[in-house]
Design an enzyme around this catalytic site. Structure first.
Site, PDB file in Angstrom:
ATOM      1  N   GLU A  47       4.925  -4.877   8.617  1.00  8.92           N
ATOM      2  CA  GLU A  47       3.636  -5.004   7.725  1.00  8.92           C
ATOM      3  C   GLU A  47       2.906  -5.949   7.319  1.00  8.92           C
ATOM      4  OE1 GLU A  47       3.251  -0.078   6.824  1.00  8.92           O
ATOM      5  OE2 GLU A  47       3.202  -1.795   4.995  1.00  8.92           O
ATOM      6  N   HIS A  87      -0.767   4.667  10.129  1.00 12.74           N
ATOM      7  CA  HIS A  87       0.878   5.118   9.857  1.00 12.74           C
ATOM      8  C   HIS A  87       0.740   6.978  10.620  1.00 12.74           C
ATOM      9  CE1 HIS A  87       0.036   2.539   6.324  1.00 12.74           C
ATOM     10  NE2 HIS A  87       1.721   2.961   6.124  1.00 12.74           N
ATOM     11  N   HIS A 124       0.695  -1.505   0.027  1.00 16.01           N
ATOM     12  CA  HIS A 124      -0.032   0.202  -0.174  1.00 16.01           C
ATOM     13  C   HIS A 124       1.196   1.366  -0.035  1.00 16.01           C
ATOM     14  CE1 HIS A 124      -0.430  -0.680   4.954  1.00 16.01           C
ATOM     15  NE2 HIS A 124       0.669   0.399   4.583  1.00 16.01           N
ATOM     16  N   HIS A 144      10.806  -3.420   3.128  1.00 15.22           N
ATOM     17  CA  HIS A 144      10.911  -2.349   3.004  1.00 15.22           C
ATOM     18  C   HIS A 144      11.941  -1.731   4.322  1.00 15.22           C
ATOM     19  CE1 HIS A 144       6.676  -1.459   4.146  1.00 15.22           C
ATOM     20  NE2 HIS A 144       6.286  -0.184   4.147  1.00 15.22           N
TER      21      HIS A 144
HETATM   22 FE    FE Z   1       2.823   0.691   5.442  1.00 11.93          FE
END
Ligand code: FE
Ligand code: FE
Lengths: 286, 158, 286, 158
Positions: free
Chosen positions: C240, C59, C12, C193
């Protein structure tokens, strides 16, 4: 190592706060209620707990309908008394214990409890009234407080079993905190009361006392009481007693009774109060 | 009284069964999702009275303050009339509504007594006498069954 | 009866939202990423899900440090896109499905998940970017959305096992909803990431693809991956991916792969996307 | 790569062991309670930039806006300098801090690149080439052990 040295159960009726704040705790109405807390006040002076994990429910004060956490643990530095419609109670601010609170919060999440972490909130009578009952009117509360707010307003509230299991996990968490701390856990709310509708004013002396019995010794029968039984037997707000199960679960397999008190009525509510200590079995270190 | 039956109820209850039982309690509205949704703005209004400035504005002109909220006319009337039973029917919850009667300076017990069929002195006396008995107050179905049994008994006697 | 008909996993990344909003999704950089979602866009048009349970993380948009819920379920009527610092995305409001959402929330609490119920919040790129990837730029989103926000910011985040178990409980809850609804569950975030520090930019094609493999078929190995492994292998924000396990858990014992896509890089992130359907065993009714 | 080891790790980990492992990851600050507490007001400041009016006030006078917050002088300097690694050391978290670089109009990747030892074009190229490899980036201890082994190897060769 930190350890849970005792558990305290107590009603948290707002009127008790009013009685303390207005100096009425010795009158005909309140005298017999407060008399039952005398033993505990003396005992607390001797015990000098460093930290109290104070299980209570927010009565639509810190949390409105925008957000309703099932289990919320206060990890903040301090908390102010909430304004519940007649101005905040003139009692000391509540000092937190962020080190232990965060340790417990982290441990509980690792232990698969889906905690909500709170860093800023006001605390209502559910938290401040038990402090007044146990400590009177000091300049500052004599212990650090970790607020543990349980949703008992919007249904379903957590099951008795889940509350008891949370207590068990809190015990494990406290015992893995390296600092040497004398920690108490208090379960508040109840006992029988109904604050709404045509059935308002329901009290159940017999059931309440059986519930108190079930907190003593090595039975865990209370964790299996279904919500509907609290509702039928103890009134719609009697459900607050599930919070006592968190306290009881945190005392381990077996408890010893130190003090017990029951009085009817206070406002709409049956006052119940109990002091328990854990009875540790001799265990061989692993 | 089922408190001392031993068997642990470990199997997860179905939510429909769980909720259905609540409708069997006499004179009681359990604050379920359905009620929470229905009474959302009534309850949010009540909580707004936790701020002194909002209380002042409300007291200065109750109607005008209520008109700022997404609340039905019926609910506004019930709020103006302090008709707490009507507000419970519309999804109000007493922990929220207590902010309204506390703003009014009404003690909890007196406010609660207005929801019963007693006057405040009668209610107060009932509490001093040990409160309302759970006998006959546990289950609508049980009460109906008991009434039916009594009726049959009476029929036989005739 | 409502039923979960499919599960979708997807990164996302906020930049994907920018690409859609600025019409860049066919350029050299974004073209290969969006090409991998083409299959799914067509498939969604045919599937026409009524409701999507959209598992994502906030977030630091709806929840600041004052309150950090582990599992929060959106029971509200609708949600607006959050302003994450450059103004809210110009995408449709997200319409909720309060009937099913409250049913799931109630069922989960009864099932001993300590949910936080949310009625009002804004939703950030974690929720709106997957909608853009799957549905493009419609006037209104073609399905009702139940946001399920998971804390993957403040540690400990929920364990993989707890996430998977939550998925299993969501499946039970959906299947006990009487209305006939076609429900999908999406798990979003990831894949590898790291957005911070000297190790930023870490990507791990091999690990990500093994993770995708583990979502297919009847293995539940992924539920036991410890957090430290995500951190070491996939970067600090690779955690995540635990949210994909909620989606996978909700699909039951066995899944079939419908579509799969992987691309490196998008901004700092490896893009992963998978579409799965549950393979129901023939069961004798109880 | 331990992903395919079968044994379920069902026993609850001790929180101390759990947290200790995080310190072994090169170039990474995991957002634990300790960091969340330390960086509380830095992160709350960053989130305040989600409101357009706060962004405007901040941009008009960054220093004055920062002075409204309970933040150390050191942190204010790091915020003014957009020194994100320093802010991570002070308990900042990138999901919060992203509100600051988004307010600046900086893309995520460019902002993130400032925390590495690369320029933005170098970082961008590394990502296009497949990103930073996990090889040698998994464990500080492993890296030290490998370095020691290499040193010994070299010693032997001499
Ligand atoms: Fe995220
Ligand atoms: Fe209470």
């Amino acid at each position: 190592m930190a350890r849970i040295t005792a558990g305290v159960g107590s009603s948290h009726v707002p009127l008790l706060g009013v009685a303390v704040d207005q100096g009425k705790s010795n009158d005909d109405y309140f005298g017999p209620i407060f008399a039952g807390y005398e033993w505990t006040r003396q005992w607390e002076k001797e015990q000098k707990p460093d930290v109290i994990i104070l299980v209570y429910n927010d009565h639509a004060s810190a949390f409105d309908m925008k957000i309703v956490p099932t289990f919320a643990i206060g990890c903040g530095e301090s908390y102010k008394p909430a304004d519940e419609g007649w101005g905040p109670r003139q009692v000391p601010d509540v000092e937190g214990h962020p080190d232990l609170a965060w340790h417990i919060a982290q441990s509980l999440i690792l232990d698969e409890f889906d905690m909500t972490i709170i860093n800023e909130m006001d605390v209502d009578h559910g938290l401040t009234v038990p402090l007044s009952m146990m400590f009177g009117q000091p300049e500052a509360w004599p212990a650090k407080i970790i607020p543990l707010a349980v949703n008992v307003v919007t249904y379903p509230v957590p099951s008795g079993n889940r509350c008891w299991a949370l207590g068990e996990a809190i015990k494990r968490a406290v015992e893995s905190f390296p600092e040497d701390l004398n920690v108490q856990i208090w379960g508040t709310g109840g006992m029988s009361h109904q604050l709404q509708g045509k059935r308002a004013g329901l009290l159940n002396r017999e059931w309440d006392n059986k519930f108190l019995d079930m907190l003593i010794g090595d039975t865990d029968a209370a964790r299996w009481i279904p919500h509907i039984e609290y509702l039928r037997e103890t009134g719609s707000e009697g459900i607050e007693m599930v919070m006592w199960l968190i306290m009881r679960g945190a005392l381990g397999e077996k408890t010893r009774l130190l003090h017990r008190h029951y009085h009817i009525p206070c406002s709409n509510t049956a006052i119940g109060h109990i002091v328990l200590e854990p009875v540790e079995e001799e265990t061989v270190p692993a | 009284m089922t408190i001392d039956k031993g068997a642990p109820a470990k199997a997860p209850l179905n939510i429909h069964e769980y909720l259905a039982e609540f409708d069997d309690i006499p004179g009681t509205r359990v604050y379920t999702a359905a009620r929470a949704r229905k009474g959302y703005h009534i309850n949010q209004f009540a909580m707004s009275l936790m701020k002194a400035e909002n209380r002042a504005r409300f007291k200065a002109d109750e109607r005008a303050y209520l008109d700022e909220w997404k609340i039905s006319e019926e609910a506004k009337q019930a709020l103006l009339a302090r008709d707490y039973n009507a507000l419970l029917d519309m999804g109000g919850n007493v922990y929220f509504l207590s902010k309204l009667f506390s703003s009014d300076g009404l003690p909890f017990a007196e406010a609660v007594s207005t929801m019963t069929d007693m006057t405040w002195p009668e209610y107060r006396q009932m509490m001093l006498d040990g409160g309302r008995s759970p006998e006959g107050n546990r289950s609508i179905k049980e009460n109906l069954a008991a009434a039916a049994a009594r009726a049959q008994e009476t029929g036989k006697d005739n």
